[in-house]
Design an enzyme around this catalytic site. Sequence first.
Site, mmCIF file in Angstrom:
data_model
loop_
_atom_site.group_PDB
_atom_site.id
_atom_site.type_symbol
_atom_site.label_atom_id
_atom_site.label_comp_id
_atom_site.label_asym_id
_atom_site.label_seq_id
_atom_site.Cartn_x
_atom_site.Cartn_y
_atom_site.Cartn_z
ATOM 1 C CD GLU A 22 8.299 -0.732 -2.815
ATOM 2 O OE1 GLU A 22 7.273 -0.142 -2.437
ATOM 3 O OE2 GLU A 22 8.560 -1.905 -2.508
ATOM 4 C CG ASP A 23 6.805 2.144 0.426
ATOM 5 O OD1 ASP A 23 7.518 1.252 -0.090
ATOM 6 O OD2 ASP A 23 6.093 1.926 1.430
ATOM 7 C CG ASP A 54 2.803 0.435 7.086
ATOM 8 O OD1 ASP A 54 3.588 0.320 6.134
ATOM 9 O OD2 ASP A 54 2.485 -0.527 7.825
ATOM 10 C CG ASP A 96 14.674 -1.861 4.299
ATOM 11 O OD1 ASP A 96 15.733 -1.311 4.613
ATOM 12 O OD2 ASP A 96 14.006 -2.540 5.109
ATOM 13 C CE LYS A 156 14.887 2.516 6.271
ATOM 14 N NZ LYS A 156 14.232 1.544 7.161
ATOM 15 C CE LYS A 178 -3.288 -2.453 2.916
ATOM 16 N NZ LYS A 178 -3.715 -2.598 4.343
ATOM 17 C CG PHE A 216 10.584 1.578 10.674
ATOM 18 C CD1 PHE A 216 10.775 0.493 9.836
ATOM 19 C CD2 PHE A 216 9.301 2.060 10.864
ATOM 20 C CE1 PHE A 216 9.699 -0.113 9.199
ATOM 21 C CE2 PHE A 216 8.215 1.462 10.237
ATOM 22 C CZ PHE A 216 8.423 0.370 9.406
ATOM 23 C CB VAL A 217 11.118 6.709 7.493
ATOM 24 C CG1 VAL A 217 12.542 7.091 7.858
ATOM 25 C CG2 VAL A 217 11.095 5.862 6.221
HETATM 26 P P1 IMP Z 1 12.372 -4.569 1.120
HETATM 27 O O1 IMP Z 1 11.678 -5.721 0.458
HETATM 28 O O2 IMP Z 1 13.126 -4.972 2.350
HETATM 29 O O3 IMP Z 1 13.223 -3.743 0.161
HETATM 30 O O4 IMP Z 1 11.277 -3.640 1.732
HETATM 31 C C1 IMP Z 1 10.385 -2.991 0.973
HETATM 32 C C2 IMP Z 1 9.126 -2.717 1.771
HETATM 33 O O5 IMP Z 1 9.357 -2.744 3.185
HETATM 34 C C3 IMP Z 1 8.646 -1.343 1.457
HETATM 35 O O6 IMP Z 1 7.757 -1.349 0.369
HETATM 36 C C4 IMP Z 1 7.959 -0.921 2.736
HETATM 37 O O7 IMP Z 1 6.600 -1.294 2.703
HETATM 38 C C5 IMP Z 1 8.659 -1.693 3.828
HETATM 39 N N1 IMP Z 1 9.633 -0.863 4.561
HETATM 40 C C6 IMP Z 1 10.977 -0.963 4.548
HETATM 41 N N2 IMP Z 1 11.556 -0.025 5.323
HETATM 42 C C7 IMP Z 1 10.548 0.712 5.819
HETATM 43 C C8 IMP Z 1 10.503 1.867 6.694
HETATM 44 O O8 IMP Z 1 11.495 2.442 7.162
HETATM 45 N N3 IMP Z 1 9.243 2.334 6.979
HETATM 46 C C9 IMP Z 1 8.102 1.777 6.502
HETATM 47 N N4 IMP Z 1 8.112 0.712 5.674
HETATM 48 C C10 IMP Z 1 9.316 0.182 5.343
HETATM 49 MG MG MG Z 2 4.814 -1.185 4.433
#
Ligand code: IMP
Ligand code: MG
Length: 184
Positions: free
Chosen positions: A103-104, A163, A107, A135, A47, A156-157
């Site tokens: 993408e938001d 969210d 990470d 990040k 979302k 964590f943001v």
């Molecule tokens: P990844 O698969 O670890 O790259 O994470 C991607 C998803 O993790 C993002 O689309 C977010 O929904 C969530 N996420 C990662 N870091 C944060 C954060 O600092 N705050 C909120 N959501 C995060």
């Molecule tokens: Mg999320």
Amino acid sequence: MKRSEMEKDILKVLVTEEELKKRVDELGEALYEKFEGKTPLFLGVLKGSFIFMADLMRATQLKSDLEFMSVSSYANATESSGRVRIVQDVQHDITGRDIIVVEDILDSGNTLAYLRDYLLGKGAASITIVTLLDKPSRRTKAVNADFVGFVVPDEFVVGYGLDYAQQYRNVPYIGVLKPEVYGQ
Ligand code: IMP
Ligand code: MG
């Protein structure tokens, strides 16, 4: 704007509303230049991308269409589980399409590494990854975004769509929560 109870949980602001607006407009211009003459498909990862998507698409004045996917790799934790599961898939055929994945935050890279391979496997012509936040310090998968709004530190943001435990998405800027909010 009337400030809320919710904001008492915010420790500090990382990216202000004004900075978000300016950068999203710049990203829109860059996408316009890259895709001028084409009809890309904006694909939002739900979302977290919904607010960014709404602003980015309006900042990119191209003929384009819109899809969303919902994937899950997190429970209510602040660490990725590493497994990605498709909760909601695209509704239409994407064969031969130029896809802009929105993408938001990038990470660990698990989500986007998985999605990139999945979409190419479904016949997408090209994948362009746009992430509002990056990040890089936490990356475990080899995936980079083509366009990044802001590089953020390993904190964590929340806000502007992001969210914590499904809340704080409507905070209008990017902020860091007080540690006591998530019990650390
Ligand atoms: P990844 O698969 O670890 O790259 O994470 C991607 C998803 O993790 C993002 O689309 C977010 O929904 C969530 N996420 C990662 N870091 C944060 C954060 O600092 N705050 C909120 N959501 C995060
Ligand atoms: Mg999320």
